[in-house]
Design a protein around this motif. Structure first.
Motif, short mmCIF file in Angstrom:
data_model
loop_
_atom_site.label_atom_id
_atom_site.label_comp_id
_atom_site.label_asym_id
_atom_site.label_seq_id
_atom_site.Cartn_x
_atom_site.Cartn_y
_atom_site.Cartn_z
N ALA A 1 27.02 -14.08 9.23
CA ALA A 1 27.70 -13.86 7.94
C ALA A 1 28.24 -12.44 7.85
O ALA A 1 29.37 -12.22 7.40
N ILE A 2 27.47 -11.46 8.31
CA ILE A 2 27.92 -10.07 8.28
C ILE A 2 29.14 -9.89 9.18
O ILE A 2 30.12 -9.25 8.79
N LYS A 3 29.09 -10.46 10.38
CA LYS A 3 30.22 -10.33 11.31
C LYS A 3 31.50 -10.92 10.71
O LYS A 3 32.58 -10.34 10.82
N LYS A 4 31.37 -12.09 10.10
CA LYS A 4 32.56 -12.74 9.52
C LYS A 4 33.11 -11.95 8.35
O LYS A 4 34.33 -11.81 8.20
N ALA A 5 32.24 -11.42 7.50
CA ALA A 5 32.70 -10.60 6.38
C ALA A 5 33.39 -9.34 6.89
O ALA A 5 34.45 -8.95 6.40
N HIS A 6 32.80 -8.70 7.90
CA HIS A 6 33.38 -7.49 8.47
C HIS A 6 34.75 -7.77 9.09
O HIS A 6 35.70 -7.02 8.90
N GLU A 7 34.84 -8.87 9.82
CA GLU A 7 36.11 -9.25 10.45
C GLU A 7 37.19 -9.49 9.39
O GLU A 7 38.32 -9.01 9.53
N SER A 8 36.85 -10.20 8.34
CA SER A 8 37.82 -10.46 7.26
C SER A 8 38.23 -9.17 6.57
O SER A 8 39.40 -8.96 6.26
N VAL B 1 24.13 -10.12 -0.92
CA VAL B 1 23.78 -11.19 0.01
C VAL B 1 23.24 -12.35 -0.81
O VAL B 1 22.52 -12.15 -1.79
N GLU B 2 23.59 -13.56 -0.41
CA GLU B 2 23.05 -14.76 -1.03
C GLU B 2 22.46 -15.63 0.08
O GLU B 2 23.10 -15.88 1.09
N VAL B 3 21.23 -16.07 -0.13
CA VAL B 3 20.54 -16.88 0.87
C VAL B 3 20.15 -18.20 0.21
O VAL B 3 19.54 -18.22 -0.86
N GLU C 1 41.93 2.26 -3.82
CA GLU C 1 41.28 1.72 -5.02
C GLU C 1 41.20 0.19 -4.95
O GLU C 1 40.19 -0.40 -5.32
N GLU C 2 42.26 -0.41 -4.46
CA GLU C 2 42.28 -1.88 -4.32
C GLU C 2 41.22 -2.35 -3.33
O GLU C 2 40.48 -3.30 -3.59
N LEU C 3 41.11 -1.66 -2.19
CA LEU C 3 40.12 -2.03 -1.18
C LEU C 3 38.70 -1.86 -1.72
O LEU C 3 37.83 -2.69 -1.46
N GLU C 4 38.48 -0.80 -2.50
CA GLU C 4 37.16 -0.56 -3.07
C GLU C 4 36.75 -1.67 -4.03
O GLU C 4 35.57 -1.99 -4.13
N SER C 5 37.70 -2.25 -4.72
CA SER C 5 37.38 -3.26 -5.73
C SER C 5 37.33 -4.69 -5.16
O SER C 5 36.89 -5.60 -5.84
N MET C 6 37.76 -4.86 -3.93
CA MET C 6 37.75 -6.19 -3.31
C MET C 6 36.33 -6.64 -2.99
O MET C 6 35.47 -5.82 -2.69
N GLU C 7 36.13 -7.95 -3.03
CA GLU C 7 34.89 -8.55 -2.55
C GLU C 7 35.27 -9.61 -1.52
O GLU C 7 35.88 -10.61 -1.87
N ILE C 8 34.93 -9.35 -0.27
CA ILE C 8 35.29 -10.25 0.82
C ILE C 8 34.02 -10.94 1.30
O ILE C 8 33.02 -10.30 1.59
N GLU C 9 34.09 -12.26 1.36
CA GLU C 9 32.92 -13.07 1.70
C GLU C 9 32.90 -13.45 3.17
O GLU C 9 33.93 -13.75 3.76
N LYS D 1 25.33 -16.07 2.81
CA LYS D 1 26.64 -15.54 2.44
C LYS D 1 26.48 -14.05 2.20
O LYS D 1 25.49 -13.60 1.62
N VAL D 2 27.48 -13.28 2.64
CA VAL D 2 27.47 -11.84 2.50
C VAL D 2 28.82 -11.42 1.93
O VAL D 2 29.86 -11.96 2.31
N TRP D 3 28.80 -10.47 1.01
CA TRP D 3 30.04 -9.93 0.46
C TRP D 3 30.09 -8.44 0.75
O TRP D 3 29.10 -7.73 0.60
N ILE D 4 31.28 -8.00 1.22
CA ILE D 4 31.52 -6.57 1.43
C ILE D 4 32.84 -6.22 0.77
O ILE D 4 33.68 -7.08 0.52
#
Length: 95
Positions: free
Chosen positions: A60-67, A39-41, A10-18, A27-30
């Motif tokens: 941006a996608i790669k960095k968000a995924h890595e984080s 996504v913000e451009v 539940e915690e992971l689902e509610s997170m927003e990682i940039e 900027k991308v949030w996952i």
């Protein structure tokens, strides 16, 4: 552990990682579960070449995924007390 795992899910689902491109034009949030959220451009990016825009988005996608992956692994490690449970998608060898 099962209750803690549900809470973690539940915690992971509610997170927003940039994640953002180096020049911060994209900027991308996952979520912590790696679900794309938004996504913000920067409007100035429209004057860039197509390849540069594509590269910024990918960066941006790669960095968000890595984080997100790092965060998930850290939380799972906290939950399991460092036990190597070989969970799918959490390959300990790729960190």
């Amino acid at each position: 552990i099962q209750q803690d795992a549900q809470k973690l899910q539940e915690e992971l689902e509610s997170m927003e990682i940039e994640g953002k491109s180096d020049d911060e034009m994209v900027k991308v949030w996952i979520s912590g579960n790696q679900l794309p959220l938004r996504v913000e451009v920067n409007e100035n990016i429209v004057s860039a070449e197509k390849e540069k825009i594509e590269q910024n988005i990918l960066e941006a996608i790669k960095k968000a995924h890595e984080s997100s992956t790092t965060t998930m692994k850290e939380r799972m490690n906290d939950l399991t007390g460092g036990l190597n449970l070989n969970l799918p998608g959490l390959d300990n060898n790729d960190s």
